[in-house]
Design an enzyme around this catalytic site. Structure first.
Site, PDB file in Angstrom:
ATOM      1  N   GLU A  11      21.612 -58.073 -16.167  1.00 32.38           N
ATOM      2  CA  GLU A  11      20.827 -59.225 -16.446  1.00 32.38           C
ATOM      3  C   GLU A  11      20.280 -60.127 -15.299  1.00 32.38           C
ATOM      4  O   GLU A  11      19.826 -61.096 -15.683  1.00 32.38           O
ATOM      5  CB  GLU A  11      21.293 -59.975 -17.702  1.00 32.38           C
ATOM      6  CG  GLU A  11      22.510 -60.611 -17.342  1.00 32.38           C
ATOM      7  CD  GLU A  11      23.864 -60.091 -17.487  1.00 32.38           C
ATOM      8  OE1 GLU A  11      24.830 -60.609 -17.570  1.00 32.38           O
ATOM      9  OE2 GLU A  11      23.687 -58.722 -17.369  1.00 32.38           O
TER      10      GLU A  11
ATOM     11  N   ILE B 272      19.915 -64.092 -16.979  1.00 29.59           N
ATOM     12  CA  ILE B 272      19.746 -64.237 -18.454  1.00 29.59           C
ATOM     13  C   ILE B 272      20.973 -64.988 -19.049  1.00 29.59           C
ATOM     14  O   ILE B 272      22.126 -64.258 -18.937  1.00 29.59           O
ATOM     15  CB  ILE B 272      19.394 -63.075 -19.308  1.00 29.59           C
ATOM     16  CG1 ILE B 272      17.857 -62.712 -18.896  1.00 29.59           C
ATOM     17  CG2 ILE B 272      19.132 -63.532 -20.883  1.00 29.59           C
ATOM     18  CD1 ILE B 272      17.536 -61.391 -19.250  1.00 29.59           C
TER      19      ILE B 272
ATOM     20  N   ASP C  60       0.879  -1.225  -0.092  1.00 24.14           N
ATOM     21  CA  ASP C  60       0.132   0.181   0.013  1.00 24.14           C
ATOM     22  C   ASP C  60       0.812   1.326  -0.094  1.00 24.14           C
ATOM     23  O   ASP C  60       1.683   1.301   0.624  1.00 24.14           O
ATOM     24  CB  ASP C  60      -0.828  -0.021   1.082  1.00 24.14           C
ATOM     25  CG  ASP C  60      -1.988   0.858   1.203  1.00 24.14           C
ATOM     26  OD1 ASP C  60      -2.058   1.987   0.457  1.00 24.14           O
ATOM     27  OD2 ASP C  60      -3.309   0.666   1.400  1.00 24.14           O
TER      28      ASP C  60
END
Length: 457
Positions: free
Chosen positions: A373, A331, A9
């Site tokens: 893997e 794997i 203000d």
């Protein structure tokens, strides 16, 4: 509830008055005498709420608010316009600029403090979500700020709870211009309707016949499925005291009758925009958590999660006297797949392998990518015999059908070796269980691969 309030203000007397009111309620107050200063303070994240005058010399409050709400760095800061302007056009202009509220001077202390406290709670909740989601930028996720500042707040799903036909018909007609509206005239059914409807906003009349609208709002806040849905309350002017009570129990915003069409639409858009923003923050937090514990390539849990969760599962098994099976899968000749067909082909194999693993185990089993893997499957309440049957079924699933690579252009044979063991000694260290399974895996590979080898505890 402490918060830092920025009072903007250009009239020193007004600043002193607001500062005294807020300081008496133990808020930390800072001030700015113009819009430029206010924008700079807000961008430095030095305030939680902004109380903004409209009539200022360098730029008016409408422009300051618009800039705050279109800046990704400041759009989340609640803005309350406190001004001597009292026309509906001015109020609507402020709301259209993105203000969270528009209070006309002189503002009663009760109304001001209730509004500031309500917005403080909201800001603190948003700040917590923003802090938790900050790492989303570091892991490549899109931050919601930029989408939030361009969100119109339209196209929401709104549930209107009002049992006065003349009232809900008018309100629904207004809102239907921008949103999908459901009307629930029966307040006893409203909570169930709200919980099932996935709404962006609840609008609740506090002047219901033979039912306390504030109780409905309180119930919505306590129910998990509606806890974060914003609530806009509507009441007759003589019920303004109850509206202030509503702010204390979690109502996000309110309107007094007669409801102004433009103001209703503006306040609805504000609440819907905020709901979408906080939902996006929550989604980012949830996604960040999931990404932290999930292997990005396969979608299985990662090693970090496995090591933490395995300890919990082992403790539960020991406490309940139940068996716990663990297998390590590898794997076979995976390096040759990468060497002969490329790493993209290796990734294709890993993804498909994860799919087949999920199909071969139960929902309570834990499947993780251990590294490269190698994979680990943990099976609660499973003895060695049953686990061996599952492992053999999984081995056949992998070997029995070739894997597609290069987007299906080629298919290759893949096999796996599995080392299997169980936790049967109470209090046994999970590291010892993993070592035993790894030893069994080594034997499986040494004996020719494409087989399951068990190692009893």
């Amino acid at each position: 509830m402490s918060a830092r309030i920025l009072v903007v203000d250009d009239v020193p007397a007004n600043v002193k008055l607001l500062e005294a009111r807020l300081s008496a309620e133990y808020f930390d107050v800072m001030t700015a005498s113009n819009g430029t200063e206010a924008l700079a303070l807000a961008r430095r994240a030095e305030c939680d709420i902004i109380l903004l005058d409209v009539m200022m010399p360098d730029m008016d409050g409408f422009e300051v608010c618009r800039r705050l709400k279109t800046d990704p760095a400041t759009h989340h800061i609640p803005v309350v316009m406190v001004t001597a302007l009292d026309s509906p056009a001015d109020r609507n202009r402020g709301l259209e600029a993105g203000a969270d509220d528009f209070l006309t001077k002189p503002v009663s202390d009760v109304v001001l403090i209730a509004r500031v406290r309500s917005l403080t709670r909201l800001k603190m909740m948003t700040d917590e979500l923003r802090m938790r989601a900050i790492t989303s930028l570091e892991i490549g996720m899109q931050a919601p700020e930029r989408s939030a500042v361009v969100d119109t707040g339209k196209g929401g799903r709104i549930l209107l709870v009002d049992d006065r036909e003349s009232s809900y018909e008018r309100l629904a007609t207004i809102l239907a211009a921008e949103h999908t509206i459901d009307v629930e005239p029966n307040p006893t059914e409203a909570l169930f309707h709200a919980a099932e409807g996935n709404y962006d906003l609840l609008i609740v009349s506090l002047d219901l016949n033979n039912f306390d609208g504030l109780r409905l709002c309180s119930q919505a806040r306590s129910l998990e499925r509606t806890r974060h849905v914003p609530i806009l309350a509507i009441a007759d002017p003589e019920n303004s005291t109850r509206l202030l009570r509503g702010l204390e129990i979690g109502v996000n915003d309110y309107l007094l009758r007669p409801v102004d069409k433009i103001e209703l639409l503006a306040r609805a858009r504000t609440q819907i925009r905020r709901r979408r923003y906080t939902d996006h923050l929550r989604d980012n937090v949830q996604n960040s958590i999931e990404m932290a514990i999930t292997d990005a390539l396969t979608g299985l849990h990662n090693r970090r999660y496995m090591e933490s969760h395995l300890a919990t599962l082992a403790e539960q098994a020991s406490t309940r006297g139940k068996p716990l099976a663990l297998m390590i899968l590898d794997i076979d000749y995976f390096k040759s797949i990468n060497d002969n067909y490329g790493h993209d082909a290796g990734d294709d194999v890993l993804r498909e392998f994860a799919v087949r693993v999920r199909k071969s185990i139960r929902g309570i089993d834990l499947a993780c990518r251990y590294g490269g893997e190698e994979f680990v499957i943990v099976m609660p309440e499973t003895d060695l015999h049953v686990a061996g049957m599952v492992a053999e079924r999984l081995r056949r699933s992998i070997a029995g059908e070739p894997f597609a690579i290069h987007k299906g252009a080629k298919r290759i044979e893949v096999t796996i070796s599995i080392g299997l063991t169980t936790l049967e000694q109470k209090g046994e260290a999970v590291g010892d269980v993993l070592k035993r399974a790894d030893t069994a895996l080594y034997r499986a590979k040494h004996d020719g691969r494409n087989r399951v080898v068990s190692h009893a505890a």
